[in-house]
Design a protein around this motif. Structure first.
Motif, mmCIF file in Angstrom:
data_model
loop_
_atom_site.group_PDB
_atom_site.id
_atom_site.type_symbol
_atom_site.label_atom_id
_atom_site.label_comp_id
_atom_site.label_asym_id
_atom_site.label_seq_id
_atom_site.Cartn_x
_atom_site.Cartn_y
_atom_site.Cartn_z
ATOM 1 N N ASP A 12 3.768 5.167 -10.532
ATOM 2 C CA ASP A 12 3.270 6.082 -11.560
ATOM 3 C C ASP A 12 4.361 7.053 -12.001
ATOM 4 O O ASP A 12 4.513 7.338 -13.191
ATOM 5 C CB ASP A 12 2.057 6.857 -11.050
ATOM 6 C CG ASP A 12 0.826 5.989 -10.936
ATOM 7 O OD1 ASP A 12 0.792 4.902 -11.562
ATOM 8 O OD2 ASP A 12 -0.116 6.379 -10.211
ATOM 9 N N ASP A 13 5.135 7.557 -11.043
ATOM 10 C CA ASP A 13 6.226 8.472 -11.376
ATOM 11 C C ASP A 13 7.292 7.760 -12.208
ATOM 12 O O ASP A 13 7.798 8.314 -13.186
ATOM 13 C CB ASP A 13 6.845 9.038 -10.100
ATOM 14 C CG ASP A 13 7.931 10.037 -10.392
ATOM 15 O OD1 ASP A 13 7.690 10.952 -11.212
ATOM 16 O OD2 ASP A 13 9.029 9.906 -9.818
ATOM 17 N N ALA A 14 7.632 6.542 -11.845
ATOM 18 C CA ALA A 14 8.621 5.783 -12.609
ATOM 19 C C ALA A 14 8.110 5.468 -14.013
ATOM 20 O O ALA A 14 8.885 5.433 -14.968
ATOM 21 C CB ALA A 14 8.961 4.488 -11.878
ATOM 22 N N GLY A 15 6.812 5.275 -14.165
ATOM 23 C CA GLY A 15 6.248 4.994 -15.482
ATOM 24 C C GLY A 15 6.235 6.203 -16.395
ATOM 25 O O GLY A 15 6.185 6.071 -17.618
ATOM 26 N N ARG A 16 6.295 7.416 -15.815
ATOM 27 C CA ARG A 16 6.287 8.632 -16.626
ATOM 28 C C ARG A 16 7.686 9.152 -16.951
ATOM 29 O O ARG A 16 7.831 10.190 -17.592
ATOM 30 C CB ARG A 16 5.497 9.714 -15.914
ATOM 31 C CG ARG A 16 3.995 9.506 -15.961
ATOM 32 C CD ARG A 16 3.249 10.732 -15.474
ATOM 33 N NE ARG A 16 3.500 11.023 -14.075
ATOM 34 C CZ ARG A 16 2.818 10.515 -13.054
ATOM 35 N NH1 ARG A 16 1.830 9.691 -13.287
ATOM 36 N NH2 ARG A 16 3.111 10.841 -11.814
ATOM 37 N N VAL A 17 8.738 8.470 -16.527
ATOM 38 C CA VAL A 17 10.106 8.936 -16.762
ATOM 39 C C VAL A 17 10.394 9.179 -18.246
ATOM 40 O O VAL A 17 10.966 10.217 -18.589
ATOM 41 C CB VAL A 17 11.129 7.952 -16.140
ATOM 42 C CG1 VAL A 17 12.523 8.207 -16.651
ATOM 43 C CG2 VAL A 17 11.108 8.069 -14.637
ATOM 44 N N PRO A 18 10.015 8.303 -19.172
ATOM 45 C CA PRO A 18 10.349 8.567 -20.585
ATOM 46 C C PRO A 18 9.641 9.800 -21.155
ATOM 47 O O PRO A 18 10.071 10.333 -22.169
ATOM 48 C CB PRO A 18 9.881 7.311 -21.318
ATOM 49 C CG PRO A 18 9.781 6.265 -20.283
ATOM 50 C CD PRO A 18 9.437 6.964 -19.006
ATOM 51 N N PRO A 43 0.837 -1.201 0.000
ATOM 52 C CA PRO A 43 0.000 0.000 0.000
ATOM 53 C C PRO A 43 0.876 1.257 0.000
ATOM 54 O O PRO A 43 1.892 1.328 0.674
ATOM 55 C CB PRO A 43 -0.786 -0.095 1.303
ATOM 56 C CG PRO A 43 -0.704 -1.518 1.720
ATOM 57 C CD PRO A 43 0.573 -2.046 1.157
ATOM 58 N N GLY A 44 0.472 2.237 -0.768
ATOM 59 C CA GLY A 44 1.196 3.492 -0.811
ATOM 60 C C GLY A 44 2.283 3.563 -1.857
ATOM 61 O O GLY A 44 2.944 4.593 -1.991
ATOM 62 N N SER A 45 2.506 2.511 -2.612
ATOM 63 C CA SER A 45 3.573 2.533 -3.605
ATOM 64 C C SER A 45 3.090 2.997 -4.981
ATOM 65 O O SER A 45 3.901 3.165 -5.884
ATOM 66 C CB SER A 45 4.216 1.160 -3.731
ATOM 67 O OG SER A 45 3.301 0.233 -4.263
ATOM 68 N N ARG A 46 1.809 3.215 -5.143
ATOM 69 C CA ARG A 46 1.280 3.604 -6.440
ATOM 70 C C ARG A 46 1.878 4.908 -6.964
ATOM 71 O O ARG A 46 2.257 4.969 -8.132
ATOM 72 C CB ARG A 46 -0.235 3.701 -6.428
ATOM 73 C CG ARG A 46 -0.779 3.990 -7.830
ATOM 74 C CD ARG A 46 -2.255 4.047 -7.877
ATOM 75 N NE ARG A 46 -3.047 3.071 -8.513
ATOM 76 C CZ ARG A 46 -2.755 2.232 -9.487
ATOM 77 N NH1 ARG A 46 -1.555 2.151 -9.932
ATOM 78 N NH2 ARG A 46 -3.633 1.430 -10.003
ATOM 79 N N PRO A 47 2.011 5.956 -6.133
ATOM 80 C CA PRO A 47 2.624 7.184 -6.662
ATOM 81 C C PRO A 47 4.061 6.972 -7.152
ATOM 82 O O PRO A 47 4.464 7.560 -8.156
ATOM 83 C CB PRO A 47 2.602 8.148 -5.479
ATOM 84 C CG PRO A 47 1.533 7.648 -4.587
ATOM 85 C CD PRO A 47 1.510 6.160 -4.780
#
Length: 64
Positions: free
Chosen positions: A41-47, A34-38
């Motif tokens: 999401d941030d790591a997925g937007r790096v590119p 729990p709580g790791s979603r942000p």
């Protein structure tokens, strides 16, 4: 030598397998905690972080 092989084989078949399975389950639980979603999401937007303007290519090949 054969006795050492048998000992290592038994260790790999029992305790090492249990340790690797525990590590795998721990990695899954760490990713889905729990709580790791942000963070994910941030790591997925790096590119796409600097996607607000086109990339400038100043190489000589680009001018041809």
């Amino acid at each position: 030598m054969h006795d050492l092989y048998s000992l290592l084989r038994e260790f790999a078949d029992s305790w090492a397998l249990l340790a690797l399975f525990t590590f795998f389950v721990g990695a899954i639980l760490f990713a889905w905690r729990p709580g790791s979603r942000p963070l994910h999401d941030d790591a997925g937007r790096v590119p796409f972080r600097h996607d607000d303007r086109p990339l400038l290519d100043d190489s000589p090949e680009a001018r041809i």
